[in-house]
Design a protein around this motif. Sequence first.
Motif, short mmCIF file in Angstrom:
data_model
loop_
_atom_site.label_atom_id
_atom_site.label_comp_id
_atom_site.label_asym_id
_atom_site.label_seq_id
_atom_site.Cartn_x
_atom_site.Cartn_y
_atom_site.Cartn_z
N GLN A 88 0.83 -1.22 0.00
CA GLN A 88 0.00 0.00 0.00
C GLN A 88 0.86 1.26 0.00
O GLN A 88 0.36 2.35 -0.30
N ASN A 112 -0.44 4.85 0.87
CA ASN A 112 -1.90 4.82 0.74
C ASN A 112 -2.49 4.24 2.03
O ASN A 112 -2.09 3.17 2.49
N LYS A 113 -3.42 4.98 2.62
CA LYS A 113 -4.09 4.54 3.84
C LYS A 113 -5.54 4.20 3.51
O LYS A 113 -6.23 4.98 2.85
N VAL A 114 -5.97 3.05 3.98
CA VAL A 114 -7.36 2.63 3.76
C VAL A 114 -8.05 2.50 5.11
O VAL A 114 -7.53 1.85 6.03
N ARG A 142 -15.75 2.60 3.35
CA ARG A 142 -14.34 2.41 3.05
C ARG A 142 -13.81 3.68 2.40
O ARG A 142 -14.41 4.19 1.46
N SER A 156 -10.14 5.59 0.95
CA SER A 156 -8.74 5.45 0.58
C SER A 156 -8.15 6.83 0.33
O SER A 156 -8.71 7.62 -0.44
#
Length: 367
Positions: free
Chosen positions: A276, A279-281, A301, A303
């Motif tokens: 990832q 990138n933070k989900v 959700r 992102s």
Amino acid sequence: MGKIRVAIIGVGNCASSLLQGIEYYRHMPAQDRQAAIGLMHYDLGGYRPEDVEVVCAFDIDARKVNRPVEEACFAPPNNTITIWRELPRYGVTVAMGEILDGVASHMANYDPLRTFVPAQEKPVDIERRLLESGAEIALCYLPVGSQKAVERYARACLETGISLLNCMPVFIVSDEKWSQEFAKRKIPVIGDDVKSQLGATILHRGIMKLFADRGIKVRHTYQLNTGGNTDFLNMLDRSRIGSKRTSKTEAVQSVLTERLPDQDVHIGPSDYVPWQNDNKVCFLRIEGEGFARIPIELELRMSVQDSPNSGGVVIDAIRCLKLARDRGIGGPLYSISAYTMKHPPRQIADDIARDRVEKFITGEIER
């Protein structure tokens, strides 16, 4: 209005995004400056993004120490998205800081390209380096769980009269003892634990407040986050994330008229997923009861690119600190702390905090 001289403590992804973002706004076409997407204002109290000038930097990684800051911010393990590749030459070499508890021991077991490689250098005299640089504001980007390291730099700020902008979940500005020391010395400070422009915490707060305002009784909620940067790798050591969980949980609980029992709320980092990168989900769930106790459930959700998400928030906070210094105001700045931080000294609803920040900028209120 002049420059705002900033020292960066931790040349990681957030620092990289900040410096790249400053160049993005510096080169923004004049017709786009009124909107200045990502900032409160392009011109905030007479200061523009490009007035922020890095004059000093500290790190402990062998690939960053003794390198120009414009090179160090692209060195591993940094892996954030590129906003603006060609940074100016700042004339600043990254100095060796004090490691203390800044590195979790488990990180030595991972690929060096994704974790810290501590430099074998002698730490510099922090106070002397800060004073020689002429820094007015120290921007703290140390890893989560670095209690002793953050306190060390906070003490250096007290000794040198430099303002602290604490973006980390180590409670300095929200701690009464520390805040009184800064107030006594008339040093303005902002903290603790920066919010993103639109991140998991600010989104969770907004939805929870909507539930409460619409008369829905919240029964359970969780917020689980995954990412692949060094922040998430560092937080695999659960002993380091106590204050992070507290900060994020209190930011959400504070908008409710009635607190949820501890067992019914779970908020915090969940896992490290290397591919990832930055990138933070976020995975968010809220369970509640509405009319006639009929169940209502929400799942979401989101992102985001983690580090750039707080860049504009930090630029706004830096400029507010400079205004406070110009006006001779010392101690915690309550309005901008509440608007930009998860664990401020005083929790204020986001819309009210924004209004108070605007009044602070114009001088209608002091802090």
